[in-house]
Design a protein around this motif. Structure first.
Motif, PDB file in Angstrom:
ATOM      1  N   GLY A   9      58.951 -40.553 -18.646  1.00 20.35           N
ATOM      2  CA  GLY A   9      59.508 -39.223 -18.444  1.00 20.35           C
ATOM      3  C   GLY A   9      60.291 -39.078 -17.158  1.00 20.35           C
ATOM      4  O   GLY A   9      60.853 -38.007 -16.900  1.00 20.35           O
ATOM      5  N   SER A  10      60.364 -40.157 -16.349  1.00 19.38           N
ATOM      6  CA  SER A  10      61.035 -40.029 -15.053  1.00 19.38           C
ATOM      7  C   SER A  10      62.007 -41.159 -14.726  1.00 19.38           C
ATOM      8  O   SER A  10      62.983 -40.959 -14.004  1.00 19.38           O
ATOM      9  N   GLU A  11      61.769 -42.346 -15.254  1.00 18.61           N
ATOM     10  CA  GLU A  11      62.624 -43.494 -14.947  1.00 18.61           C
ATOM     11  C   GLU A  11      64.024 -43.306 -15.549  1.00 18.61           C
ATOM     12  O   GLU A  11      64.204 -42.584 -16.527  1.00 18.61           O
ATOM     13  N   ARG A  12      65.027 -43.951 -14.953  1.00 16.72           N
ATOM     14  CA  ARG A  12      66.391 -43.867 -15.469  1.00 16.72           C
ATOM     15  C   ARG A  12      66.448 -44.342 -16.920  1.00 16.72           C
ATOM     16  O   ARG A  12      65.811 -45.338 -17.285  1.00 16.72           O
ATOM     17  N   ILE A  13      67.232 -43.641 -17.743  1.00 14.30           N
ATOM     18  CA  ILE A  13      67.333 -43.952 -19.167  1.00 14.30           C
ATOM     19  C   ILE A  13      67.829 -45.378 -19.400  1.00 14.30           C
ATOM     20  O   ILE A  13      67.295 -46.112 -20.248  1.00 14.30           O
ATOM     21  N   GLU A  14      68.853 -45.801 -18.639  1.00  8.65           N
ATOM     22  CA  GLU A  14      69.410 -47.138 -18.816  1.00  8.65           C
ATOM     23  C   GLU A  14      68.348 -48.213 -18.583  1.00  8.65           C
ATOM     24  O   GLU A  14      68.251 -49.191 -19.324  1.00  8.65           O
TER      25      GLU A  14
END
Length: 469
Positions: A9-14
């Motif tokens: 829920g917090s890490e970069r999508i890429e």
């Protein structure tokens, strides 16, 4: 209760896409390579050749039936677990895993019994009677492949469950080890021991057993959602929800079986009317060639499905946590990447079909084999970009919990269009009609998928605005 999956829920999508999708892609590619590697070695064995290739094509859809059931259970469980973890409901997540394990083992044993009991009838249904040699090879290959079905289904069902537990690397490794064993044993059994179709099948089964053993070890050592004994008691509501969430994965695979049954029988029927392929020595060529084209398609779709399925835990968690802006960002990036995969595949089939068919032993075959193969690659797969986007749309909707929309779209593509056009178009275009069925189905499905994509974006935009307020 906090889980170790909170970074979803917090890490970069890429970064999350790379972390989860790449191992999933590799796992599915390796899984697909079991049958494909068998076919490559079979095709290059002079004593098997196109007869062995045709037999492999006959049996291939029957392994997909097993895969369809396994991924329905596994992907459904993965989506259910991810949504539950997003809501911090760890007990429901563990119950889904326990129930899914029982369903995978039970269905594997039942399918094996059905295959062994009705083997000749099933082989006939999928076009194995094109000639006597093909039927004989199909019987031999099918018998030994069937013995490995329970192990294959357990390993394939556990793969997405392991990813949902936050360990996509182990899911990849367990499948990779099994496939590596198959690649090593295939040439030994086929060329050194001259075990023919039996050798190819036995090599495959040994690899599947190893993958199942590794998956069982992980099940006993899960780090987030390890189920207790009471979680293995079947609960109707848990099983039902798991299967509903996985039905799209099932349909995307089982539809291939339905279309292959239709295609194989249309090939047998209209090939018998062709001036060349009506001759006994060439009768197996169209079936062998279309099987090879489908194998290439399976490689591409493994990348596409792996990319989308690898994102299921990310989508499910963020949907459960109400973070729809992240879901929208992921959807956009996924569609772009899937279209790029389709573009690369399209370039390969249109400009390098002869090189592709050469991998499968074309040098040992007649000019009729090569010419039909080139036409099949260029025609059958000319709408690859749309096919890739369609698959991504099916799975993403499934991960969002939109089981009905995902299922309906998948049914339209795979059953209504896929089977319908495979049966209809040959009436007007003969053997070429079989080749036209795929691109027509993908184009029409894309037009429907485009509407669902627009609707999904609107819903995610509204959800993101509501969340901000």
């Amino acid at each position: 209760m906090k889980t170790t999956n909170q970074n979803l829920g917090s890490e970069r999508i890429e970064k999350l896409m790379r972390q989860y999708a790449v191992p999933c892609i590799i796992s599915l590619l390796v899984g697909a390579l079991y049958n494909i590697v068998d076919q490559i070695f079979i095709a290059n064995a002079s004593y098997l050749g196109s007869y062995g290739n045709a037999a492999n094509t006959v049996v291939f859809p029957l392994t997909i039936v097993a895969l369809a059931i396994a991924v329905m259970i596994g992907d459904g469980c993965c989506a259910f677990v991810s949504i539950s973890l997003g809501k911090e409901d760890i007990n429901t997540a563990r119950c889904s895993v326990g129930n899914s394990v029982i369903m995978a083992v039970t269905s594997g044993l039942l399918l094996t019994a059905v295959y062994l009991f009705f083997s000749d009838s099933i082989i006939t249904l999928f076009g194995g009677t094109v000639n006597i040699e093909t039927f004989h090879h199909s019987q031999e290959y099918f018998f030994y492949i069937t013995l490995g079905i329970p192990f294959y289904m357990f390993g394939q069902a556990m793969n997405p469950i392991i990813r949902a537990d936050g360990n996509p690397k182990f899911a990849m490794i367990s499948t990779l080890v099994g496939a590596a064993i198959n690649i090593i044993l295939d040439p030994i059994f086929i060329f050194l021991f001259h075990w023919g179709m039996m050798g190819a099948a036995v090599a495959t089964v040994i690899g599947q057993v190893v993958t199942a053993i590794l998956s069982l070890w992980y099940l006993c050592n899960m780090k987030v959602i390890k189920p207790e004994k009471f979680h293995y008691r079947l609960k109707f509501e848990v099983c039902g929800r798991t299967l509903v969430l996985g039905i799209t994965s099932f349909l995307s695979q089982i539809s291939l079986v339905a279309s292959m049954a239709a295609i194989n029988n249309m090939i047998r029927k209209y090939g018998a009317m062709d001036a060349i392929f009506s001759l006994e020595q060439y009768a197996q060529i169209p079936m062998a060639v279309v099987g090879i084209v489908m194998k290439f398609f399976q490689i591409v779709i493994s990348i596409v499905v792996g990319m989308a399925a690898g994102c299921i835990p990310i989508v499910g968690f963020n949907m459960g946590a109400g973070k729809r802006d992240r879901v929208k960002e992921l959807f956009t990036k996924l569609l772009i990447n899937e279209a790029l995969v389709g573009l690369i595949a399209l370039i390969l089939v249109e400009f390098y079909p002869q090189q592709l068919i050469g991998i499968f032993g074309a040098a040992n075959e007649s000019v009729y084999y090569t010419n039909f193969a080139i036409k099949a690659f260029r025609t059958y797969l000319c709408m690859m970009i749309f096919a890739c986007v369609n698959k991504a749309c099916f799975i993403f909707l499934q991960a969002m919990g939109k089981a009905v929309a995902s299922t309906v779209l998948s049914m339209i593509r795979e059953i209504v269009f896929g089977v319908g056009f495979a049966l209809l178009l040959p009436i007007f275009f003969g053997l070429d009609g079989v080749l036209y069925s795929m691109p027509v189905s993908d184009l029409l499905t894309f037009l429907i998928a485009l509407l669902l994509i627009i609707v999904t974006y609107r819903e995610l935009n509204k959800g993101a605005l509501s969340h901000e307020r």
